[in-house]
Design an enzyme around this catalytic site. Structure first.
Site, PDB file in Angstrom:
ATOM      1  N   ASP A  67      -0.351   4.613  -8.320  1.00  0.00           N
ATOM      2  CA  ASP A  67       0.481   4.410  -7.139  1.00  0.00           C
ATOM      3  C   ASP A  67       1.339   5.665  -6.902  1.00  0.00           C
ATOM      4  O   ASP A  67       0.817   6.764  -6.865  1.00  0.00           O
ATOM      5  CB  ASP A  67       1.298   3.123  -7.316  1.00  0.00           C
ATOM      6  CG  ASP A  67       2.055   2.689  -6.080  1.00  0.00           C
ATOM      7  OD1 ASP A  67       1.448   2.070  -5.188  1.00  0.00           O
ATOM      8  OD2 ASP A  67       3.263   2.968  -6.000  1.00  0.00           O
ATOM      9  N   ARG A  68       2.673   5.520  -6.762  1.00  0.00           N
ATOM     10  CA  ARG A  68       3.502   6.701  -6.492  1.00  0.00           C
ATOM     11  C   ARG A  68       3.386   7.727  -7.609  1.00  0.00           C
ATOM     12  O   ARG A  68       3.428   8.944  -7.368  1.00  0.00           O
ATOM     13  CB  ARG A  68       4.977   6.302  -6.317  1.00  0.00           C
ATOM     14  CG  ARG A  68       5.229   5.222  -5.289  1.00  0.00           C
ATOM     15  CD  ARG A  68       4.605   5.499  -3.931  1.00  0.00           C
ATOM     16  NE  ARG A  68       5.259   6.594  -3.222  1.00  0.00           N
ATOM     17  CZ  ARG A  68       4.928   6.973  -1.981  1.00  0.00           C
ATOM     18  NH1 ARG A  68       3.947   6.363  -1.340  1.00  0.00           N
ATOM     19  NH2 ARG A  68       5.563   7.970  -1.382  1.00  0.00           N
TER      20      ARG A  68
ATOM     21  N   ARG B 100       0.715  10.127  -6.959  1.00  0.00           N
ATOM     22  CA  ARG B 100       1.037  11.200  -6.013  1.00  0.00           C
ATOM     23  C   ARG B 100       1.769  12.340  -6.731  1.00  0.00           C
ATOM     24  O   ARG B 100       1.549  13.519  -6.429  1.00  0.00           O
ATOM     25  CB  ARG B 100       1.844  10.644  -4.841  1.00  0.00           C
ATOM     26  CG  ARG B 100       1.108   9.538  -4.154  1.00  0.00           C
ATOM     27  CD  ARG B 100       1.662   9.058  -2.840  1.00  0.00           C
ATOM     28  NE  ARG B 100       0.786   7.973  -2.408  1.00  0.00           N
ATOM     29  CZ  ARG B 100      -0.429   8.138  -1.889  1.00  0.00           C
ATOM     30  NH1 ARG B 100      -0.882   9.365  -1.677  1.00  0.00           N
ATOM     31  NH2 ARG B 100      -1.191   7.110  -1.570  1.00  0.00           N
TER      32      ARG B 100
ATOM     33  N   HIS C  51       5.996  -1.275   3.956  1.00  0.00           N
ATOM     34  CA  HIS C  51       7.084  -0.574   3.270  1.00  0.00           C
ATOM     35  C   HIS C  51       6.939   0.944   3.396  1.00  0.00           C
ATOM     36  O   HIS C  51       7.937   1.664   3.301  1.00  0.00           O
ATOM     37  CB  HIS C  51       7.143  -0.988   1.794  1.00  0.00           C
ATOM     38  CG  HIS C  51       5.922  -0.651   1.008  1.00  0.00           C
ATOM     39  ND1 HIS C  51       4.731  -1.320   1.159  1.00  0.00           N
ATOM     40  CD2 HIS C  51       5.705   0.300   0.064  1.00  0.00           C
ATOM     41  CE1 HIS C  51       3.827  -0.810   0.336  1.00  0.00           C
ATOM     42  NE2 HIS C  51       4.386   0.173  -0.332  1.00  0.00           N
ATOM     43  N   TRP C  52       5.726   1.459   3.618  1.00  0.00           N
ATOM     44  CA  TRP C  52       5.550   2.893   3.834  1.00  0.00           C
ATOM     45  C   TRP C  52       6.382   3.354   5.027  1.00  0.00           C
ATOM     46  O   TRP C  52       6.903   4.467   5.026  1.00  0.00           O
ATOM     47  CB  TRP C  52       4.072   3.203   4.103  1.00  0.00           C
ATOM     48  CG  TRP C  52       3.248   3.450   2.879  1.00  0.00           C
ATOM     49  CD1 TRP C  52       3.006   2.580   1.861  1.00  0.00           C
ATOM     50  CD2 TRP C  52       2.536   4.644   2.560  1.00  0.00           C
ATOM     51  NE1 TRP C  52       2.188   3.147   0.928  1.00  0.00           N
ATOM     52  CE2 TRP C  52       1.882   4.403   1.333  1.00  0.00           C
ATOM     53  CE3 TRP C  52       2.378   5.867   3.206  1.00  0.00           C
ATOM     54  CZ2 TRP C  52       1.085   5.374   0.724  1.00  0.00           C
ATOM     55  CZ3 TRP C  52       1.578   6.832   2.599  1.00  0.00           C
ATOM     56  CH2 TRP C  52       0.942   6.583   1.374  1.00  0.00           C
TER      57      TRP C  52
ATOM     58  N   TYR D 196       9.687   7.494  -0.605  1.00  0.00           N
ATOM     59  CA  TYR D 196       8.878   7.227   0.587  1.00  0.00           C
ATOM     60  C   TYR D 196       9.261   8.129   1.753  1.00  0.00           C
ATOM     61  O   TYR D 196       8.396   8.488   2.567  1.00  0.00           O
ATOM     62  CB  TYR D 196       8.975   5.747   0.965  1.00  0.00           C
ATOM     63  CG  TYR D 196       8.048   4.900   0.129  1.00  0.00           C
ATOM     64  CD1 TYR D 196       6.742   4.667   0.531  1.00  0.00           C
ATOM     65  CD2 TYR D 196       8.471   4.371  -1.094  1.00  0.00           C
ATOM     66  CE1 TYR D 196       5.876   3.922  -0.248  1.00  0.00           C
ATOM     67  CE2 TYR D 196       7.618   3.619  -1.879  1.00  0.00           C
ATOM     68  CZ  TYR D 196       6.314   3.391  -1.456  1.00  0.00           C
ATOM     69  OH  TYR D 196       5.456   2.664  -2.238  1.00  0.00           O
TER      70      TYR D 196
ATOM     71  N   HIS E 216      -4.118  -4.265  -6.917  1.00  0.00           N
ATOM     72  CA  HIS E 216      -3.462  -2.952  -6.910  1.00  0.00           C
ATOM     73  C   HIS E 216      -2.910  -2.555  -8.269  1.00  0.00           C
ATOM     74  O   HIS E 216      -2.846  -1.372  -8.589  1.00  0.00           O
ATOM     75  CB  HIS E 216      -2.330  -2.964  -5.881  1.00  0.00           C
ATOM     76  CG  HIS E 216      -1.715  -1.617  -5.671  1.00  0.00           C
ATOM     77  ND1 HIS E 216      -2.398  -0.558  -5.097  1.00  0.00           N
ATOM     78  CD2 HIS E 216      -0.475  -1.131  -5.990  1.00  0.00           C
ATOM     79  CE1 HIS E 216      -1.605   0.509  -5.049  1.00  0.00           C
ATOM     80  NE2 HIS E 216      -0.445   0.192  -5.596  1.00  0.00           N
TER      81      HIS E 216
END
Length: 301
Positions: free
Chosen positions: A108-109, A112, A153-154, A215, A276
């Site tokens: 997930d984050r 990134r 939420h993005w 975000y 997820h």
């Protein structure tokens, strides 16, 4: 002993200060080094079903991301959500721990942050594992009504301060539980102690603010950095393993492997059942694939 420590038997609990982030870190093992990075809205506890097995043959490092969990940004908080800045802080943390070259696994984050680390620090990253993530530009370029409805939420959390922070403060426990229930396919699929750690963390307004900064950067700085690299033809030098949610398509319906082949030459991977939160809902398969991949690329035990 904290709930998190109980989930990681034998792991040492450390506090590593890089000058801009005070990291809460768990570590155990010997051999080739693996850095595990969690995602939103979780903490390092997300790796409790994966890290102990990896630590049987590797040195495993499990921090809370900057601003998440118990890791705190201690200087120049503006722009702290930038993945480039997070990546640099984590590389500094690993240097303090004595790890100059390592594999990074990001969900997930955290995924990134992991691929930004691979782009910016090719000499340090021996291998990259991306779990349920494709690069940020392809996410925005493929955004649709379905994406917006499912990943609202993005958009909400990327709004200017203090709008999302104030909205999230209304009933943070409800928001967290609803988010995790959807991601996991039911809260019962999460370990009670891990869930307790996620709730404790999310109750903290500073943590929620850090998540919003994450975000915000994703809709601004991170996308700009990625687009500049894409235009310049910069590619990830490390071999890449990708795992994603079965049935999921990204970037306007593209296959994840096709997207990652635009960013790296050596890419492999597959879809896994479990939704997820694969490090928790498909931990055995995630472990097996990480170990097999690292063995193939020469970063195994």
């Amino acid at each position: 002993m904290t709930d998190v420590e109980q989930l990681f038997p034998g792991f040492a609990e450390l506090v590593i200060d890089t000058g801009d982030v005070r990291f809460a870190v768990l570590t155990l093992g010997q051999g080739p080094v693996i850095l595990l990075l969690h995602g939103y809205p979780e903490t390092r506890a997300a790796w409790h079903r994966v890290a102990p097995k990896l630590a049987e043959t590797h040195t495993v490092v499990v921090p809370d991301l900057p601003g998440y969990g118990r890791s705190r940004v201690t200087a120049d908080a503006d722009g702290a959500g930038s993945k480039r800045r997070m990546a640099a802080s984590l590389v500094a943390m690993m240097h303090i721990l004595g790890h100059e070259r390592f594999a990074v696994v990001g969900h997930d984050r955290g995924g990134r942050v992991a691929y930004r680390m691979a782009l910016d620090f090719p000499d340090q990253i021996a291998a990259l594992v991306s779990v349920t993530v494709v690069p940020t530009p392809e996410m925005w370029e493929g955004a649709s009504k379905a994406f917006g409805m499912g990943a609202w939420h993005w958009f909400m959390m990327a709004q200017p301060e203090p709008l999302p922070e104030r909205l999230m403060s209304g009933d943070p426990r409800y928001l967290l539980d609803r988010t995790l229930e959807k991601m996991a396919g039911g809260l019962e699929r999460l370990h009670p102690q891990a869930l307790a750690d996620y709730r404790t963390s999310f109750d903290d307004p500073d943590v929620r603010h850090a998540m919003c900064e994450d975000y915000r950067a994703g809709a601004a700085t991170d996308e700009t950095d990625d687009l500049a690299d894409r235009a310049a033809g910069r590619r990830i030098a490390a071999p890449v393993l990708v795992m994603w949610e079965a049935g999921r398509r990204y970037g306007g319906g593209r296959e994840p492997l096709d997207i990652w082949h635009d960013w790296a030459d050596d890419v492999e991977g597959e879809a896994l059942e479990g939704g997820h939160l694969l490090p928790e809902t498909a931990a055995g398969q995630v472990q097996e694939r990480i170990l097999a991949f690292l063995g193939r690329v020469g970063h195994g035990s």
